[in-house]
Every structure is written in C-alpha cells, then in structure tokens.
Design a protein around this motif. Sequence first.
Motif, PDB file in Angstrom:
ATOM      1  N   PHE A 232      50.891  74.508 -36.524  1.00  0.00           N
ATOM      2  CA  PHE A 232      51.971  74.216 -35.587  1.00  0.00           C
ATOM      3  C   PHE A 232      52.855  73.045 -35.997  1.00  0.00           C
ATOM      4  O   PHE A 232      54.052  73.073 -35.764  1.00  0.00           O
ATOM      5  CB  PHE A 232      51.411  73.974 -34.185  1.00  0.00           C
ATOM      6  CG  PHE A 232      50.871  75.224 -33.565  1.00  0.00           C
ATOM      7  CD1 PHE A 232      51.740  76.139 -32.986  1.00  0.00           C
ATOM      8  CD2 PHE A 232      49.516  75.511 -33.592  1.00  0.00           C
ATOM      9  CE1 PHE A 232      51.256  77.310 -32.424  1.00  0.00           C
ATOM     10  CE2 PHE A 232      49.021  76.672 -33.045  1.00  0.00           C
ATOM     11  CZ  PHE A 232      49.896  77.579 -32.457  1.00  0.00           C
ATOM     12  N   ALA A 402      47.703  81.957 -37.673  1.00  0.00           N
ATOM     13  CA  ALA A 402      48.935  81.567 -36.998  1.00  0.00           C
ATOM     14  C   ALA A 402      49.540  82.768 -36.282  1.00  0.00           C
ATOM     15  O   ALA A 402      49.930  82.686 -35.110  1.00  0.00           O
ATOM     16  CB  ALA A 402      49.933  81.003 -38.007  1.00  0.00           C
ATOM     17  N   HIS A 406      50.163  82.991 -32.293  1.00  0.00           N
ATOM     18  CA  HIS A 406      51.512  83.205 -31.756  1.00  0.00           C
ATOM     19  C   HIS A 406      51.534  84.437 -30.865  1.00  0.00           C
ATOM     20  O   HIS A 406      52.163  84.450 -29.809  1.00  0.00           O
ATOM     21  CB  HIS A 406      52.533  83.334 -32.891  1.00  0.00           C
ATOM     22  CG  HIS A 406      52.863  82.013 -33.522  1.00  0.00           C
ATOM     23  ND1 HIS A 406      53.360  80.940 -32.801  1.00  0.00           N
ATOM     24  CD2 HIS A 406      52.759  81.571 -34.801  1.00  0.00           C
ATOM     25  CE1 HIS A 406      53.549  79.912 -33.611  1.00  0.00           C
ATOM     26  NE2 HIS A 406      53.182  80.261 -34.840  1.00  0.00           N
ATOM     27  N   TRP A 410      50.970  81.236 -27.985  1.00  0.00           N
ATOM     28  CA  TRP A 410      50.894  79.804 -28.264  1.00  0.00           C
ATOM     29  C   TRP A 410      52.237  79.277 -28.727  1.00  0.00           C
ATOM     30  O   TRP A 410      52.968  79.937 -29.448  1.00  0.00           O
ATOM     31  CB  TRP A 410      49.858  79.516 -29.334  1.00  0.00           C
ATOM     32  CG  TRP A 410      48.441  79.719 -28.893  1.00  0.00           C
ATOM     33  CD1 TRP A 410      47.972  80.768 -28.162  1.00  0.00           C
ATOM     34  CD2 TRP A 410      47.331  78.883 -29.169  1.00  0.00           C
ATOM     35  NE1 TRP A 410      46.638  80.626 -27.960  1.00  0.00           N
ATOM     36  CE2 TRP A 410      46.204  79.479 -28.569  1.00  0.00           C
ATOM     37  CE3 TRP A 410      47.162  77.697 -29.877  1.00  0.00           C
ATOM     38  CZ2 TRP A 410      44.937  78.916 -28.649  1.00  0.00           C
ATOM     39  CZ3 TRP A 410      45.911  77.136 -29.964  1.00  0.00           C
ATOM     40  CH2 TRP A 410      44.815  77.740 -29.346  1.00  0.00           C
ATOM     41  N   THR A 411      52.550  78.056 -28.299  1.00  0.00           N
ATOM     42  CA  THR A 411      53.763  77.406 -28.764  1.00  0.00           C
ATOM     43  C   THR A 411      53.382  76.089 -29.426  1.00  0.00           C
ATOM     44  O   THR A 411      52.203  75.748 -29.494  1.00  0.00           O
ATOM     45  CB  THR A 411      54.689  77.093 -27.584  1.00  0.00           C
ATOM     46  OG1 THR A 411      53.990  76.216 -26.704  1.00  0.00           O
ATOM     47  CG2 THR A 411      55.090  78.349 -26.837  1.00  0.00           C
TER      48      THR A 411
END
Lengths: 471, 346
Positions: A232, A402, A406, A410-411
């Motif tokens: 992230f 990842a 995502h 998720w951010t």
Amino acid sequence: MKEEDTQDLLDLASELRWEVGENFHDTLVEGIYTDAAQIAQKTEIKQGEPNPYSFERKLDQVLTSKKYGFPIMILILSIILWLTIQGANYPSALLASFFLEFLHPILKTGASQVDLPWWLDGFLIDGVYLALGWVISVMLPPMAIFFPMFTLLEDFGYLPRVAFNLDSLFKKSGAHGKQALTMSMGWGCNAAGVVATRIIDSPRERLIAIITNNFSLCNGRWPTQILIATIFIGALVPDGFSSILASIAVIGVALLGVGFTFFSSWMLSKTLLKGEVSTFALELPPYRPPNLWTTLYTSLIDRTLIVLWRAMVFAAPAGAVIWLISNIYVGDLSLANITIDWMDGFGLFFGLNGVILLAYVVAIPANEIVIPTILMLTVAHLNLMGAGDGVMFELESTTETAALLHAGGWTLLTGINLMLFSLLHNPCSTTIYTIYQETKSWKWTVFASIMPVILGFLVTFLVTQIWQVFH
Amino acid sequence: MILLNQGYVLLFFATLLVVFFILKKYQYSLRSLLPFKYIEKSITEDLLKQLYHVTSSQKTTDFKMLSGALKIPERKILKVVESMTQKGLILISDSHVTLTETGKNYALSIIRIHRLWEKYLSEKTGFDKSLWHDLAETKEHQLSEEETEALYEELGRPRFDPHGDPIPTALGEMISETGTSIVGIPKGTVAKIIHIEDEPKSIYRQIIKEKLHIGAHVKILTSENHHVIFESEGHSIQLSTVVASNIQVVLLNSQEVYEEGKVRLSSLIEGEHATILGISTECRGANRRRLLDLGFIKGTLLTLEYMGPNQNPRAYRLRNTLIALRNDQADFILIEKPQYDRTGSL
C-alpha cells in the motif's frame, strides 16, 4: 517482680521511646552493617594491588561517552535487527516449504488413504497442523538468530552500559534504564521481553516495563508490516523508490511503538502506578569474553524453545477454530462470513474491516498467522477459489496478494490502519499468559491486554477522521 | 451498518474527560454536595482535629473560621456541631467551641491514624511526599481501630511520622513538640531539623525543593528580618522568613558533632574519592535497604568513576564494584571528602 514494678518499667520504656527518636532502629542496623564491613575489611587478604581495570576503564569511557555512546548503541542494535530480519528469511522459507508445501500434501494423501472422515482430516491437518507449521516456520528462525546475539552482548557486559546510557531518557517517563533492554528484547518476542523484565528489581518500573512491552513490534508482526507497507505505501511512488519508502514506513511504525512506550510509561507512572514502590540500582559488571557455547545453549533452550513451545500450545487450538468457523454453516453462510458481515460496519468505522477484526480475534494466539488468516477469510468472503475453506495460505507474489486485498475492498487507509492496529492491539495469548505468570495479578494482566486495543481503536479512529477530512 | 454520528462520539468523550478532571480537581470541596449522612463522620472528625490544633496552640475559634478552614458551608457545620454536642464531644459557651475529654481523645485517635498513614505511605509505597498529606486526609476517616493497630504493628510501632510529628499512642499519649523555629536563632548556631510542617502545601513544596529533611544538621549563616541563610550538607540555602518558620530545629546535644565536611554524594566530581558518612533519613523503606544492600555503608570508600552521557546516572566504584546511581539518590548519601577526613586513613 511485682506487677506494679513491671508496669513502672513498661511506662518508663514507653516514655524513653519518645526520646530515642525516630530512627534508632535504622541506626542500630546500620551500626551492625558497618561493624561487619570493617571486620571483613580487616581480615580480607588481597593479593597484590588490584589494577586490572585499565582496559575496562578505557572501554567504558568510550561506550558511555557523550560522543560515541549513542552512535555505537544504535549501530549495534541496527545490525542485530537487520541480521535477524534478513537472516531469518531463508530458513523461514525453507521451513515453510517443508511444513506447508512438502509435508502438508503428504499428510492429506495419507489421510485420504486411511479414509479419515473429511471433517476430521480438515480439523486436524488443515486446522491444527497448518497453524503449527506456520508458527514454527515464521517464529523459530528469527528467535534463533536474535536471542543468541542478544545473550552474547549481555554476557559480554555491554547491555548494562546501554541501560546506563539510556537511563536519563527513561527516567523522564518514570521508567528504568533497563527497560531499554526489555524493550529491544520485545522486538524479538514480547513474551521473552516480559520474562526479561525480571532484571528490573523496582516494582513500579517492572510493571511499567511489562505493560508497555507490547508496544515493541515483535518478530511475528514485522512480516505483516513489511508486506502491507510494500503493497500500500510502496505503491505510492515509482518502482525504484518503493522498497525504500516501504522500509521507512515500517521503521516509522516501530519508532511510533517506542513513542507509545514512553508515553504510556509516563502516563502509568503518573496515574495508576504512582503508589508502587520505586527504587533504582544498576550494577555495571566487569567485561568478560562471552562463553559462546553456553550462551548458544541457554538462549536456544531457555528463551527460544520455551517461547516456541508456549506459542505452539496456543496456536494449535487457534488453527482448529479457524478451520471450524469457516466450515460450520448456519443456513447458507459460514460462521466466519456471518461474523465478518456483522463486524464490517464496526470495522469500517475505524478504517478497518470485518475480515481484519475477525482475523485479529481468532489469531490472538500468534501474530504470525494474521496475514494467512486474513487472506483465507477474504477469499472465503468473496467466494473465490482459495486453498479451500478454512485453509490458511500465502500467495507466491506480493502482486497477487495486493490484487486479492484490493478485490476485498482495501484502500490505502485500510493498509495504514492495519499497520497501526498491528502495532496497537492486544498482546498474543502467549504474552498474556506470560504477563500473568510474571505479575501473578489478574488486574494487571487484563489491563495490559485491553489497554493497547483501546489505544489502537482510538488511533485508527483518529486517522480515519483525519483521512475523511481530506478525501 | 452502524449509524453513529462521529461528531457526537467525539463530543461525548470530550465531555466525559472534562467532567472527570473537574471532579478530580475539586473533590474535596465537592464533598459537601453529597447527602449529609455520608459526610457527617468525616466533617465531625475534621472539626475535632481542627479544634484540637486550635486548642493546643492556645487560640480560640468560632464557626465562621471553622467553616473557612474546612471549606464547608456554615449551615452544615452548625448541623454537625449540634449532633456533636449531643454526643458530648464538644461544649459551646457563647460562640466559643471547646473540646471535652472524650472529644480530645477522639481527635487524638484521628491524628494517630493520619500520622500512621503518612508513615505507611513513606515506608511502603512510592507516592511522592507532596501527596502524603492529602492521601492521609482521606484515609483517616476510613480506617477502623483494629486496622489502625494492625498498621501500627506492621510499621514497627513508630513514634514519629515522616514530618517529625509525634504519633499519639493508642491511649492518647503524645509528647508536645519541643523544637523552635529556625527563624530567630542567632548566627553561627548549629542545630538539627526535627520537624517540617507539611501545610500549607505551597510552602512545603519550597522546603522539599531544597532537599531539606529531618535529621539534617544546619548552621545559621545570617538571620535577617525577611530571610534566613543557613548551610546544610554543603549547600548554602536561603529561605524567606515565612517559609523558614515552618522548619523546627533543636540544638545539637552533647553526643552530636556538627559535621563540617558532610556533603552530598552528588557533589563529587569525576575521579574524586570520598568516604561515606551515612544515608539521610529522607531515604526510606525499600530505597534505603537497597542502598545498604549495595554496600553504601558508613566508612566505605568510593570513587566517581564516570558520569555517562547525560551526567545522570553516574557510575561509582566501591568495593571493586561499579554501581550506577541516579543523582536524586546520590543526594541522599552523605560523604566526606579527603581534606576533611579526620582519621586520615585514605
């Protein structure tokens, strides 16, 4: 003696007690100490004039000097941490591939050949066995590297000098210089850090060190931090810089932990613990060449294996629970999915989500299995094909992980908050048990377990608030 | 989805925090808001104590003054006084209030608990000494007679509290204080501190800031109208008359010698040697035992080996061992530097 005489005598004694003053007991005791010391001094035969200190003195002058004291300390600590994190990668991968990729399929095949019922097979092999395998492969190598190095420094006599140099800093927050050592020990393992607080002989400072040890990022949490930071935070900048930025973020979280250690030590010593007895003494033993083999043996047996054993005892039932919640269905949904949906709103309020919260609940026994649990739960929740219901796994590449996260919604905010929550949440059950063993007090055990979670929710809440202002 | 307005949540916690601090700050004054039956005992006991102190300093008092001293409205005082008269604790003639014999004994038993609890706090806990008085002020209304006696035994039957005040015995015996104020003693006199008054707090804080303690020897250097300068443990201290009058001293008796070269360990410089003369009485309980265990005993030689990066703690070598002490601990250890060493044994 007649009764009246006795009474007279007692009265006289009582009267005289006013006159001998407050501290005649102390004076008496100290007189005895002094006499004993003088007798010993007279009878003790010293062979030759003791002057073996010259080397030691020079070394001390360098190691505790204003100029070199701190740089040397930071250098040594960084080397140890770097060696631990880097050095543990290879044996960890090796152990993981043995337990999870080699032995696991064999066990599965074996189970199907003896016609084990599917639920028993899943419960034992996918649940209990996998959790154990995971804990061993992630936990054993860093501890087997970190603890011997730490013990060598201790044996050599360097660590008391570190406590000496840092004491004034810790004193400001009401703590003991030796907390520097238990804190660094916590970077290896919090349970070991809590045991190490035995070196602090002052009751108040020892409690402070025990309660705040959880703010040291333990080796079960480093991999989580590194992975999430890479996915992230590293992704915010061009490829060439991403690993640098990710490392800075991880170090930042670890330093934030140090900050919280100081802050909560200060708060505790000013409020809850201000009535506990506090003393200070720090012996600076002479330097001596460390005994390599003894050190290796004691640090491996006493520290590494005992901690590992405790972790395994706690991880086994966790594995079972993880498998069960994913395989017990109420109506159309598994228990895991029901809980995730139920906790999602609460989680989002703190910039996290239901998967993370559930993962932290079931992974209380070991921080090592948080990421595998999160991945498994995300897959189960999205109805994707993972390794199977209730089977923890890790993906080959960071990119795949990842993509999965995502897809799970998720951010960047989720990533940052997970890193913060990973620093600020309850200690693992091994540590909680150790805290009880060391304090023998339910009150402090419960406090040490709950306080970081509350702090974690508070911090993630604030971060989420600030985030929402800017977005 | 949980529907919570986040602004309200923040506001709620902020309000809680503010209320908590207000309660904490004014807990003593706010006690008069409680229902009368809960506070009658503590007001009665505070009144008795106040009257005892007033009587023993041969002054008189009236309800207004009592109300002011206890921070309780006069009408509540009157209500308590009424029931106290019925119980035979006090006598009222005109507006003067005097203690009866029963009342005096009750007052002494409260003073006993207060001073024993201060002794307990000083020996067995880590509370700062500026907090002892307030904590004892609450505790004195809570301990039963049996608990008080158990405490007395546990503490080794002490006769003096940490401020040097005598603790009344269970039978109510107590010596009267014999010290004189340090103010007004002629220049050049040497004396010993026997009592430091812990009220009012602002003055007490100024005294403890100078690290003065009971048992310390003092030598008067100048005594003027508005200030006193004296020497203690190698430090010259100047106090205004108001502050200094809260320190009581007695002249040294024939067996005590004023130790001219007695200074604090914290004044030692790197590489310097010294002989330990003792540990100040201010260092109590676990701290004192710790220092004794480490060998900080009268007659021991020690050297300041090195100061460390922050000058605190500092490493001392005694009996071939290096021991680090913080400077506030080193203030408690009294030493003699070689030039004053009468025995010349160094």
